[in-house]
Design an enzyme around this catalytic site. Sequence first.
Site, PDB file in Angstrom:
ATOM      1  N   VAL A 263       0.843  -1.205   0.000  1.00 20.53           N
ATOM      2  CA  VAL A 263       0.000   0.000   0.000  1.00 20.53           C
ATOM      3  C   VAL A 263       0.878   1.256   0.000  1.00 20.53           C
ATOM      4  CG1 VAL A 263      -1.707   1.334   1.301  1.00 20.53           C
ATOM      5  CG2 VAL A 263      -1.925  -1.147   1.155  1.00 20.53           C
TER       6      VAL A 263
ATOM      7  N   LEU B 122      -6.898  -1.042  -2.236  1.00 23.77           N
ATOM      8  CA  LEU B 122      -6.029  -1.602  -3.271  1.00 23.77           C
ATOM      9  C   LEU B 122      -6.050  -3.120  -3.189  1.00 23.77           C
ATOM     10  CD1 LEU B 122      -2.839   0.622  -2.729  1.00 23.77           C
ATOM     11  CD2 LEU B 122      -4.884   1.148  -4.048  1.00 23.77           C
TER      12      LEU B 122
ATOM     13  N   LEU C 103     -18.064 -13.494  -7.371  1.00 24.12           N
ATOM     14  CA  LEU C 103     -18.951 -14.663  -7.364  1.00 24.12           C
ATOM     15  C   LEU C 103     -18.234 -15.851  -8.012  1.00 24.12           C
ATOM     16  CD1 LEU C 103     -22.521 -13.249  -8.170  1.00 24.12           C
ATOM     17  CD2 LEU C 103     -21.567 -13.938  -5.960  1.00 24.12           C
ATOM     18  N   LYS C 104     -16.927 -15.884  -7.892  1.00 24.72           N
ATOM     19  CA  LYS C 104     -16.177 -17.008  -8.452  1.00 24.72           C
ATOM     20  C   LYS C 104     -16.012 -18.055  -7.347  1.00 24.72           C
ATOM     21  CE  LYS C 104     -13.778 -18.539 -11.999  1.00 24.72           C
ATOM     22  NZ  LYS C 104     -12.382 -18.299 -12.284  1.00 24.72           N
TER      23      LYS C 104
ATOM     24  N   CYS D 116      -5.615  -9.789   3.783  1.00 26.35           N
ATOM     25  CA  CYS D 116      -6.695  -8.846   4.158  1.00 26.35           C
ATOM     26  C   CYS D 116      -7.976  -9.530   4.630  1.00 26.35           C
ATOM     27  CB  CYS D 116      -6.982  -7.922   2.987  1.00 26.35           C
ATOM     28  SG  CYS D 116      -5.514  -7.081   2.398  1.00 26.35           S
TER      29      CYS D 116
END
Length: 430
Positions: free
Chosen positions: A11, A149, A246-247, A256
Amino acid sequence: MRVAVIGLGYVGLTAAVCLSQAGHEVTGVEADPERLARLRELRLPFFEPGLLEGMTGALRSGRLSFAGDVREFGDPLDAAIVAVGSPQLPSGRADLSQVTAALQSLEALPLAPRLVMLKSTVPPGTSRRMLARLGPALARRYVYSPEFLSQGTAVRDWQAPARIVIGTDNKELLGEARELLRGCEAPWVVTTPTNAEMIKYAANAFLATKVSFVNEIANLCDDVGASIDDVVEGLGLDPRIGPAFLKAGVGWGGSCFPKDTRALANVAVGHRRSLPLLEAVITVNNRQPVMLLGAIHGSLQRVAEPLVAVGGLSFKAGTDDTREAPSRTMLPELIAQGYRVVAWDPLVACEVSERVFPGVTRAETFEQAAAGAHLVLVLTDAREIVGADWGAISRQMQAPKLVVDGRNCLDATFLRAVGLNYRAVGRAAS
Ligand code: UGA
């Protein structure tokens, strides 16, 4: 503006490079001497597309430099961005010691920067508590602006964000914030620091929820003979739902989602509140790799000395980050089961995989990993895996020649046509 960016992870470094590209005079501050030395030698501590080129150009232009401490600055700063880590403590709480240290280093400056922007992900209420402890000069300059990010697209996400969230009690800082973030065209959400902190956690929790939801639906698709691909197409075309995140597959990982969902659950505990939906989202995610392991064990039961090839060690394609990757759960289980495991990843360095995955042999190419394997486990949809010569792989594999596609990224019909058995998540009917 003269800007300091404290903390040069993906970041902070992305911010430092993009801000200098936008014309600011930026100093990236990194407390870890080893990381600082690497950066000065133009070596990135992690892989992020476009960042090395951007950093090299920014250093050459003279608008980017590196320092070990913000107190090295002679001239006053116009703005300081804090992007240090907020890792998780064993208790589940976020460790804010690096954030506190960075803010204290800014307080020690003879003249406070005109703007202090915290980017690190911190639990709701943190800014309020910190502001109460900060001296008035710095507190008046404080903005909490969460980052959105994604690893693998960080530069693009900085330059073209979906939104910019600014949490501050001092609206007079908006002019400085606009000047700092010039060139980033996006809707602005101006709110309180606590709301901004909540937006960050809620965004990650919601995205994780979408993935866990689709994984749960995919598992049921396997039971009832439906195809998750068609179901997702039908779902995602509803603009109220949308097709993103939606995979279906082996589940979410990385630095994260796992940390932030657990931290949010921990915040709720602190308020004596339970978040049953979020807890279920985490539980569903923990089960996905275990479910695939069950399928692997079931299909290798009758194989003497099974050889398993693994494609993809990072938590998703396009990054070399293995933090909380599904591979971290699955590979030790495969080894413990007594299988031989050969792995390949396009970006994870060999020394990292040797250290993180003891007992796993590293192959030079994906095809080489798959040669002679009884089963291929696909854990990222890296281009080299999706576009591999599956016909050749099939010819070199041994029965039962099973491909377990943890990312639903391969063409089931084609793989079966070249003689492979195929198993994915929610694709039993495909
Ligand atoms: C995530 C958010 O997307 C960023 O907006 C946020 O800034 C960042 O966390 C952060 O908090 O710093 P990142 O962890 O880089 O970014 O990765 P994502 O692309 O969001 O993917 C997270 C996980 O979900 C990956 O393991 C990915 O494979 C998985 N995923 C994602 C799926 O399994 N299915 C999907 O449809 C989408």
